[in-house]
Design an enzyme around this catalytic site. Sequence first.
Site, mmCIF file in Angstrom:
data_model
loop_
_atom_site.group_PDB
_atom_site.id
_atom_site.type_symbol
_atom_site.label_atom_id
_atom_site.label_comp_id
_atom_site.label_asym_id
_atom_site.label_seq_id
_atom_site.Cartn_x
_atom_site.Cartn_y
_atom_site.Cartn_z
ATOM 1 N N LYS A 142 4.213 2.261 -2.392
ATOM 2 C CA LYS A 142 4.557 3.487 -3.125
ATOM 3 C C LYS A 142 6.003 3.861 -2.783
ATOM 4 O O LYS A 142 6.817 4.215 -3.641
ATOM 5 C CB LYS A 142 3.626 4.646 -2.731
ATOM 6 C CG LYS A 142 2.106 4.344 -2.826
ATOM 7 C CD LYS A 142 1.273 5.569 -2.440
ATOM 8 C CE LYS A 142 -0.093 5.292 -1.816
ATOM 9 N NZ LYS A 142 -1.124 4.683 -2.572
ATOM 10 N N TRP B 28 -10.135 0.195 -4.781
ATOM 11 C CA TRP B 28 -9.579 1.502 -4.443
ATOM 12 C C TRP B 28 -8.186 1.685 -5.067
ATOM 13 O O TRP B 28 -7.815 2.773 -5.483
ATOM 14 C CB TRP B 28 -9.501 1.604 -2.915
ATOM 15 C CG TRP B 28 -9.180 2.950 -2.356
ATOM 16 C CD1 TRP B 28 -8.112 3.274 -1.578
ATOM 17 C CD2 TRP B 28 -9.958 4.140 -2.477
ATOM 18 N NE1 TRP B 28 -8.168 4.605 -1.222
ATOM 19 C CE2 TRP B 28 -9.289 5.159 -1.755
ATOM 20 C CE3 TRP B 28 -11.150 4.462 -3.136
ATOM 21 C CZ2 TRP B 28 -9.778 6.460 -1.681
ATOM 22 C CZ3 TRP B 28 -11.633 5.764 -3.061
ATOM 23 C CH2 TRP B 28 -10.944 6.742 -2.341
ATOM 24 N N HIS C 91 -7.633 -5.773 0.463
ATOM 25 C CA HIS C 91 -6.394 -4.994 0.551
ATOM 26 C C HIS C 91 -5.589 -5.464 1.761
ATOM 27 O O HIS C 91 -5.963 -5.211 2.908
ATOM 28 C CB HIS C 91 -6.800 -3.527 0.723
ATOM 29 C CG HIS C 91 -5.659 -2.565 0.709
ATOM 30 N ND1 HIS C 91 -4.874 -2.365 -0.396
ATOM 31 C CD2 HIS C 91 -5.182 -1.732 1.670
ATOM 32 C CE1 HIS C 91 -3.967 -1.434 -0.117
ATOM 33 N NE2 HIS C 91 -4.123 -1.051 1.135
ATOM 34 N N SER D 16 0.823 -1.209 0.000
ATOM 35 C CA SER D 16 0.000 0.000 0.000
ATOM 36 C C SER D 16 0.863 1.268 0.000
ATOM 37 O O SER D 16 1.722 1.419 -0.863
ATOM 38 C CB SER D 16 -0.934 -0.055 1.201
ATOM 39 O OG SER D 16 -2.053 0.718 0.952
HETATM 40 C C1 GTR Z 1 -5.410 4.397 1.920
HETATM 41 C C2 GTR Z 1 -4.889 5.237 0.813
HETATM 42 C C3 GTR Z 1 -4.174 4.370 -0.180
HETATM 43 C C4 GTR Z 1 -3.250 3.361 0.473
HETATM 44 C C5 GTR Z 1 -3.739 2.877 1.810
HETATM 45 C C6 GTR Z 1 -2.721 2.221 2.717
HETATM 46 O O1 GTR Z 1 -6.193 5.081 2.810
HETATM 47 O O2 GTR Z 1 -5.957 5.887 0.219
HETATM 48 O O3 GTR Z 1 -3.502 5.168 -1.115
HETATM 49 O O4 GTR Z 1 -1.968 3.819 0.557
HETATM 50 O O5 GTR Z 1 -4.298 3.867 2.567
HETATM 51 O O6 GTR Z 1 -1.569 2.627 2.792
HETATM 52 O O7 GTR Z 1 -3.127 1.299 3.430
#
Ligand code: GTR
Length: 436
Positions: free
Chosen positions: A280, A367, A417, A276
């Site tokens: 990045k 998402w 996720h 996540s």
């Molecule tokens: C979310 C965000 C994502 C992702 C995620 C995470 O809220 O919108 O871009 O990075 O967090 O890091 O779990």
Amino acid sequence: MIIFANQTNKSKRMKSAFILTLILFALSFNSYSQTREVIDDEANVPEYQLPDVLTRFNGRKVKTAKDWIKKQRPEILQKFTEEEYGKVPGAIAISDVKIWETTHDVLNGKAVRRQLSLFFKKADKSLEVNVLMYLPKSSKKIPVFLGYNFSGNHTILNDPNIRLTESWVNDNPSVGIINNHVTEQSRGCDSNSWPVEEIVKAGYGLVTVYYGDIDPDRNDLSDGIQPFLYKENQTSPRFDEWGSIAAWAWGLSRVMDYLEKDELVDASKVAIIGHSRLGKAALWAGANDERFAMVISNESGCGGAALSKRIFGETIQIINTSFPHWFCGNFKKYNGNEEELSFDQHMLLALIAPRPLYVASAEDDKWADPRGEFLSAKYASAVYKLMGKEGLPVDEMPEVNKPVMGTIGYHIRSGKHNLTLFDWQQYIKFADKFFK
Ligand code: GTR
């Protein structure tokens, strides 16, 4: 539908006219983007144009690997630096290393656990970064996975010997993270994402660090590493200077500085992995620091592996609003204005070439835009091919739970996720393919 943009003079003129129209439109109406709803249905994805990774910003074609390395790669890296993640405005090296322990018989006698701290110091400022390592017992140097964890090293395994971070941590009362500090109760709370025994059994070490030790994940520009490089009277990074993602990426490189000196680690075989937001950071670290031999992005989504111009799930505007500290100030000008980007995330993935890269998505993680992540890997493949590597071995998105592995690997797994055992099993296979 995807159209590759071709930067001819005519199209540049048309582009300028288009920009002017857009500005006028934005001034006279309440921008469409402000009210845009989140798109999570493929049928509603607006048409978009992707820049071709092998066409330079001046319109010339990149025809050889040498052109890529000498010309196109530095120009793309510079764009991402100035427009998205922000530059690191100076250098800070590790001041001290303190090794707290090296214990040889952990995990039922199969592994070595090492804990150490890296200290960064400047004037009156000091930062401690805790590093936790589990390595298989061996007389040889060990290839490792290096990845940040979300809530402290002690959360990856229920081991009472792991030191607790004193840094600010996002609250999670259900596991005992209260008033932004961890407690004993949170030991092992994220162990499902860190199959330490499987990793060690497969012959790999795991090196992990709490990302908030580098920069706490909150919109506070006075904490973390960035203030170490503020000029006099500066209180926040300038528009083209590092946001938190760039700071976390920088931190991975400093851990690498240490790993190059660690006698237990094979620093030529370090795979960086992140889930996540930390995916990045892993991608940005891999783009900047070619010492990382492999890069793994687990569901990194918007601002990670997913294309930005493809409007699906999280968008630039949403991410910049929810997390204003993640990217540099310049990135805000693309809020609801993705067509103005002269680059996109497939070009970030291409910066990893020719090193092995794995991009993973999850079916229920709309998402993060699984398809946008896949397409990004697909369009990055042109650079791998130019460099004599396979890139992604397929043109169409594979079925759920059917990983594909060329020099770029990809899977879309069933479920939400998360970073799961299934994901790790693929990363271990992928590492075996290149490291063994
Ligand atoms: C979310 C965000 C994502 C992702 C995620 C995470 O809220 O919108 O871009 O990075 O967090 O890091 O779990």
